[in-house]
Motif scaffolding. Structure first.
Motif, mmCIF file in Angstrom:
data_model
loop_
_atom_site.group_PDB
_atom_site.id
_atom_site.type_symbol
_atom_site.label_atom_id
_atom_site.label_comp_id
_atom_site.label_asym_id
_atom_site.label_seq_id
_atom_site.Cartn_x
_atom_site.Cartn_y
_atom_site.Cartn_z
ATOM 1 N N VAL A 111 98.874 -56.472 116.517
ATOM 2 C CA VAL A 111 97.567 -57.334 116.047
ATOM 3 C C VAL A 111 97.335 -56.955 114.859
ATOM 4 O O VAL A 111 96.594 -55.921 114.393
ATOM 5 C CB VAL A 111 96.531 -57.274 117.037
ATOM 6 N N ALA A 112 97.357 -58.008 113.853
ATOM 7 C CA ALA A 112 97.151 -57.833 112.262
ATOM 8 C C ALA A 112 95.759 -58.077 112.096
ATOM 9 O O ALA A 112 95.062 -58.690 112.533
ATOM 10 C CB ALA A 112 98.009 -58.493 111.563
ATOM 11 N N PHE A 113 95.432 -57.279 110.851
ATOM 12 C CA PHE A 113 93.919 -57.737 110.363
ATOM 13 C C PHE A 113 93.750 -59.249 109.699
ATOM 14 O O PHE A 113 92.679 -59.548 110.067
ATOM 15 C CB PHE A 113 93.805 -56.700 108.988
ATOM 16 N N MET A 117 93.019 -53.472 109.252
ATOM 17 C CA MET A 117 93.574 -52.440 109.831
ATOM 18 C C MET A 117 94.643 -53.208 111.139
ATOM 19 O O MET A 117 93.768 -53.469 112.072
ATOM 20 C CB MET A 117 93.050 -51.478 110.026
ATOM 21 N N SER A 118 96.008 -53.026 111.263
ATOM 22 C CA SER A 118 96.582 -53.466 112.400
ATOM 23 C C SER A 118 96.294 -52.410 113.605
ATOM 24 O O SER A 118 96.311 -51.484 113.295
ATOM 25 C CB SER A 118 97.948 -53.940 111.976
ATOM 26 N N MET A 136 100.181 -59.948 108.683
ATOM 27 C CA MET A 136 100.910 -60.124 110.138
ATOM 28 C C MET A 136 102.480 -60.652 109.485
ATOM 29 O O MET A 136 103.469 -60.013 109.968
ATOM 30 C CB MET A 136 100.403 -61.219 111.020
ATOM 31 N N ALA A 137 102.205 -61.652 108.443
ATOM 32 C CA ALA A 137 103.534 -61.958 108.310
ATOM 33 C C ALA A 137 104.414 -60.954 107.305
ATOM 34 O O ALA A 137 105.282 -60.776 107.265
ATOM 35 C CB ALA A 137 103.197 -63.446 107.391
ATOM 36 N N ARG A 138 103.597 -60.146 106.566
ATOM 37 C CA ARG A 138 104.028 -59.171 105.570
ATOM 38 C C ARG A 138 104.745 -57.861 106.443
ATOM 39 O O ARG A 138 106.048 -57.380 106.594
ATOM 40 C CB ARG A 138 102.857 -58.769 104.885
ATOM 41 N N ASP A 139 103.989 -57.609 107.746
ATOM 42 C CA ASP A 139 104.215 -56.752 108.647
ATOM 43 C C ASP A 139 105.780 -56.948 109.306
ATOM 44 O O ASP A 139 106.562 -56.246 109.403
ATOM 45 C CB ASP A 139 103.314 -56.173 109.411
#
Length: 255
Positions: free
Chosen positions: A14-16, A1-2, A21-24
Motif C-alpha cells: 500500500v503506497a503513500f 511511506m508505503s 505505487m507506480a515507481r515502486d
C-alpha cells in the motif's frame, strides 16, 4: 511511506500516493528482470493495458540498467475484430507505450483482426509454452477480472492458456468509462485472453491497481470468498505475487 500487508499467501503493498505505487512497482519489475537476465541471459515478460497501467509503464520504461534487448514481451488480451490501428487496440497501446520506447528483443502481439480467433489463440498459446513467463504485470478490472477473464468465463483450472471469450457487460462498460469507446454498442463483444492459470504461472506476478473505481474489487478480492465471482480473489493463493495499491484503491481495506 508505503506499508506491506499479508492476505493469505499474497503480499499487498500500500503506497503513500499513486506516484510512489507506480515507481515502486516499476523498480520491483526492473529488479526481477535484471536478476533473470543475469541468471539466464534473457527474460520473458507479460504486460497489461488499460488506464490503470499508464503511470506504471511510464516508470517502467525509464528504469536504468535493464538489458531490454534481451527481453521478450507479450500482452494479455485483445478485442476480436479490432484492427491494430484502432485507438482502443491493445496491440496499438503496447506499440506506443512500450515498444516505441524500449529496444525489446521481441514483442509478440495478439492479432484481434485475425480471420480465425481460435487459431490465433492457439498460436499465442504455443508462443507462451515456448517462452515461459518470468514476470507478469497485471491489473484488476472493476468486476474483479484478470486480463479478460470476467466472472462468467473465469476458470482457476482452465486447461487452455489462451482462449476466446464473450465479454461481460461490466467489462464493456468499463471501456466506455475509460474513454476508449463512445458507447457500449461500440465495444466488441468478444476478446482473446490469456487465461488465469497461464498468467499466474509466471515466476513473479505484480498486480498494479490504482484508482477509487477499483476499491470495491480490491476489497472483494482480499476479503471475499476465493471464487470466480471475483477472479482476482485467487491472488490470495499466490506466494509469487505482490499487489500494489494506492490510497484510493486501498480505501476499503480494514486497516
Amino acid at each position: 511511506m508505503s506499508r506491506l500487508v499479508e492476505f493469505d499467501a499474497l503480499t499487498v503493498h500500500v503506497a503513500f500516493d499513486v506516484d510512489e505505487m507506480a515507481r515502486d512497482a516499476a523498480v520491483d519489475a526492473a529488479a526481477w528482470l535484471r536478476t533473470v537476465i543475469d541468471e539466464r541471459g534473457e527474460a520473458n515478460v507479460m504486460l497489461a493495458t488499460g488506464n490503470s497501467q499508464l503511470m506504471f509503464l511510464v516508470e517502467l520504461v525509464q528504469q536504468p540498467d535493464v538489458a531490454w534487448d534481451r527481453v521478450r514481451a507479450f500482452h494479455m488480451d485483445e478485442y476480436v475484430g479490432l484492427a491494430p490501428s484502432h485507438s482502443a487496440s491493445f496491440q496499438r497501446y503496447m506499440r506506443e507505450r512500450v515498444a516505441a520506447h524500449l529496444p525489446v528483443m521481441e514483442f509478440h502481439y495478439l492479432a484481434g483482426d485475425a480471420p480465425d480467433p481460435e487459431a490465433e489463440a492457439a498460436r499465442y498459446a504455443a508462443l507462451l509454452r515456448a517462452h515461459p513467463l518470468d514476470l507478469c504485470c497485471a491489473g484488476i478490472g472493476e468486476n474483479g477480472h484478470l486480463a479478460f477473464n470476467d466472472p462468467p468465463v473465469a476458470d482457476f483450472d482452465d486447461p487452455r492458456d489462451v482462449k476466446v471469450v464473450a465479454l461481460d457487460e461490466a467489462s464493456r462498460r468499463q471501456q466506455v468509462g475509460e474513454g476508449h469507446f463512445a458507447t457500449i454498442d461500440d465495444v466488441p463483444t468478444h476478446a482473446i485472453t490469456v487465461t488465469i492459470p497461464a498468467l499466474l504461472r509466471a515466476h513473479r506476478v505484480l498486480v498494479i491497481v490504482p484508482e477509487a473505481r477499483k476499491a470495491r474489487a480490491v476489497r472483494a478480492a482480499l476479503y471475499g470468498e476465493i471464487s470466480t465471482a471475483c477472479p482476482a480473489s485467487t491472488l490470495r493463493r499466490q506466494s509469487n505475487a505482490t499487489l500494489y495499491l494506492d490510497p484510493e484503491s486501498s480505501a476499503l481495506l480494514d486497516s
